[in-house]
Design an enzyme around this catalytic site. Structure first.
Site, PDB file in Angstrom:
ATOM      1  N   LYS A 176       0.834  -1.088   0.374  1.00 16.59           N
ATOM      2  CA  LYS A 176      -0.023  -0.468  -0.136  1.00 16.59           C
ATOM      3  C   LYS A 176       0.899   1.212  -0.149  1.00 16.59           C
ATOM      4  CE  LYS A 176      -0.002   2.987   3.195  1.00 16.59           C
ATOM      5  NZ  LYS A 176      -0.218   4.270   3.336  1.00 16.59           N
ATOM      6  N   THR A 187      10.870   1.435   2.926  1.00 18.66           N
ATOM      7  CA  THR A 187      10.212   1.446   1.729  1.00 18.66           C
ATOM      8  C   THR A 187       8.361   1.438   2.289  1.00 18.66           C
ATOM      9  OG1 THR A 187       8.816  -0.254   0.256  1.00 18.66           O
ATOM     10  CG2 THR A 187       9.645  -1.601   2.135  1.00 18.66           C
ATOM     11  N   GLU A 266      -0.469   9.381  -5.860  1.00 17.24           N
ATOM     12  CA  GLU A 266      -1.518  10.756  -5.506  1.00 17.24           C
ATOM     13  C   GLU A 266      -2.229  11.382  -6.775  1.00 17.24           C
ATOM     14  OE1 GLU A 266      -1.810  10.303  -0.677  1.00 17.24           O
ATOM     15  OE2 GLU A 266      -0.355  12.594  -1.745  1.00 17.24           O
ATOM     16  N   ASN A 388      -4.123  16.595  -1.882  1.00 14.39           N
ATOM     17  CA  ASN A 388      -3.163  16.911  -0.581  1.00 14.39           C
ATOM     18  C   ASN A 388      -4.043  18.114   0.224  1.00 14.39           C
ATOM     19  OD1 ASN A 388      -1.370  14.276  -0.158  1.00 14.39           O
ATOM     20  ND2 ASN A 388      -1.156  15.051  -2.185  1.00 14.39           N
TER      21      ASN A 388
END
Lengths: 393, 393
Positions: A176, A187, A266, A388
């Site tokens: 994810k 990571t 995103e 965002n």
């Protein structure tokens, strides 16, 4: 243009001895927010964690728990990262591990806890304890790794998972991540589950090598999460495997997940694969690639097909490496790679290439050595800003 | 909210012995695109250039010309950066300097050439030669530094200039820059003109110190231009000055210009001033500040007033400095600084602060030393994406 589906996930090969549990504890809303994977037998395990100096409470606890290289279960919650979450934050994670261990009849040190989501809010640990109170009876077998992947999602638009067969053993991996993604010696949240028999020290070495060439070559936005974790569990129920073949499968799976993560960045509409060739070292090749995929000017140019290739050179040059010589560097687009640079026709062709493809390939030949690296990024869009600018509110 | 005008420019104090020439050579359209400043007497001079490894032809020529520390004139064109502009690119700049030198009756080495704009297009040098053919007769005196500043603009929305008086001498300074702005041991295009008498070596040392605390503390987008240049000419016609007072004026002017550049960043609606306190060194303080102002997650949060302060900690932590301890770091907003962190009320107040102000101040106390730095950035908006997704086309 609707974003094409590039990466169908598959679960054709499921390792033995795992069960899952997925639910909504109502941490933020009614979407899935808690996922657990349990191994029937305690597994050899290894994990890598974020190198951000400010980390979540699950990282502090997880680092301790991984010292013995043994795991019975992984528990993840989304919607709340349990980072800078007040004086109870650490205790909440400890409590969660103790409760789950009591349910699974194992030691708390055999639980790897992970949290992802908003930073700075107290973790509603009671909600989670209540949600998992039905364990172990409610564990699902066969396991539902697709739903587990779904429970870990934050701003991700799709769950990400894949599987492979290695000899008699199987591997499933999930990941994810969508924003705050520049793994840097660690990571995002990603987990590998296998029934191969491999000791934890070997798993750790493999995972480190694999992450170096895959997850650490990824950046969505140049920001590094305070919660990044990649872990592997190997319960041994399928016996020994060819280690080289196993590592190749891990690497191939991690590459798939890396591409999925970049493409699901995103607001992203494009996966941007940058292949750096003929660098003095892998590290320098990767650094040049990262400079390109992290440049907002490059990211916006590829978004709308602006053939502004000068920005690629700018991003290469701003690394400051003395081996870079403007006259030698070649930049090539597409697969097979082609140079588009001078005439109006070439610029129009480049613009069309950028506009019409969801996967963009850029090859940079530095003519300064023999090493190479591929890095994975995405474009920067108005949607990124919208996602965002309003995330917590 | 309409973007408020924060920085009125002033030219109340003009140094003696300078004249200007401003025109449109039609490089891209009919807007002003060529500006020249000429000193009556050959001036002591110094310059700093970009540290990008890939640089424009004017940088290559300019570095040579600055070796003797003497300048008669500066010539700037906008709309075309003359970077990676084909085999004639270097010759075009040389030709321009020779032509201007013949007009001004000086040596070509006394000309500092600068170009800014799109990378990778041949410079239409004949158009520029034709446009300046009327020199020196058409030089304007009194000089029009405001128009000179205007001629250097690319995606800038306003010209940027300021002036000071130091003893009997005056200083005027101009700057341009809006995108591809992270000065890194160099700066954007900025010029200082004075009639003080100062030798070139001292000018160079002053300029280096001043840039370190001002322009090098600026980032709009983390990208470093291939053309960045900051230069100063001192023709001595007003005689000697107090050097400390002079340097303080330079620093104050450079700070003003740095703020103007950040606030006029591409698509920006806010100037973001980040004050790092109690760091082990100035360099580390600046690096922490830069990490904050370059984080896309921070930049989008401040744009719409999302009180997502966890992203500030993320950006501090991702620098990886071992002196950073999550429990010690304090972040405070506004002037005077105040902590908003825990309650819903505090978050609402923080959101209101972010929304209602065009100048945002963030103070970060690292509690890890005695040094400090202030860095200057801006927000990241949909407009940034739009400006840069369509820039060349």
């Amino acid at each position: 243009m609707e974003k094409p589906i590039l990466f169908p996930c598959n679960l054709s090969s499921i390792p033995q001895g795992y069960s899952t549990f997925v639910t909504s504890a109502g941490i933020k809303d009614r979407s899935l927010d808690v996922g657990i994977v349990v191994s029937e037998k305690t597994a050899s395990a290894a994990a890598l964690f974020t190198q951000n100096r400010i980390v979540g409470n699950p990282i502090l606890v997880g680092r301790k728990h991984m010292k013995k290289g043994k795991l019975k279960a992984i528990i993840v919650n989304s919607k709340n990262a349990n980072v800078l979450s007040g004086s109870d934050g650490y205790e909440n994670t400890v409590q969660l591990c103790e409760f789950l261990a009591s349910k699974l009849n194992c030691r708390p040190e055999e639980i790897l806890p992970c949290s992802t989501g908003v930073i700075g809010r107290p973790l509603p640990v009671q909600k989670i304890l209540k949600a998992i109170d039905s364990l172990p009876a409610s564990l699902q077998n066969p396991p539902q790794f697709d739903n587990f992947a779904r429970a870990t999602m934050t701003t991700d638009t799709v769950p990400k998972y894949t599987s492979r067969k290695v000899g008699n053993a199987s591997i499933v991996a999930t990941a994810k991540g969508s924003g705050m993604i520049e793994p840097n010696m660690a990571t995002m949240l990603s987990y590998f589950f296998t029934d191969a028999e491999i000791e934890s020290q070997i798993l750790k070495e493999m995972l480190t090598r694999v992450a170096e060439k895959t997850f650490h070559c990824l950046s969505v936005d140049s920001d590094t999460s305070t919660s990044d974790t990649v872990a592997i569990m190997a319960n041994g129920m399928a016996g020994k495997v060819d280690l080289q073949e196993f590592e190749e499968s891990l690497c191939s799976m991690a590459t798939d997940l890396t591409k999925m993560l970049a493409y699901d960045g995103e607001g992203a509409t494009k996966l941007f694969q940058v292949h750096i060739q003929n660098a003095p070292s892998f590290q320098e090749a990767r650094a040049v690639g990262k400079s390109i995929i992290n440049s907002p000017l490059v990211k916006t140019a590829i978004y709308q097909g602006d053939p502004n290739w000068g920005r690629i050179f700018m991003a290469i040059g701003k690394t400051g490496f003395s081996f870079i010589e403007a006259d030698k560097v070649k930049i090539l687009w597409g697969n097979p790679p082609k140079e588009y640079r001078d005439t109006e026709e070439e610029l129009a062709s480049l613009s069309a290439y950028l506009k019409e493809n969801a996967i963009l390939d850029l090859t940079v030949d530095l003519k300064a050595g023999k090493e190479k690296a591929t890095v994975y990024g995405c474009d920067l869009t108005e949607e990124y800003v919208r996602i965002n600018a309003y995330y917590t509110t």
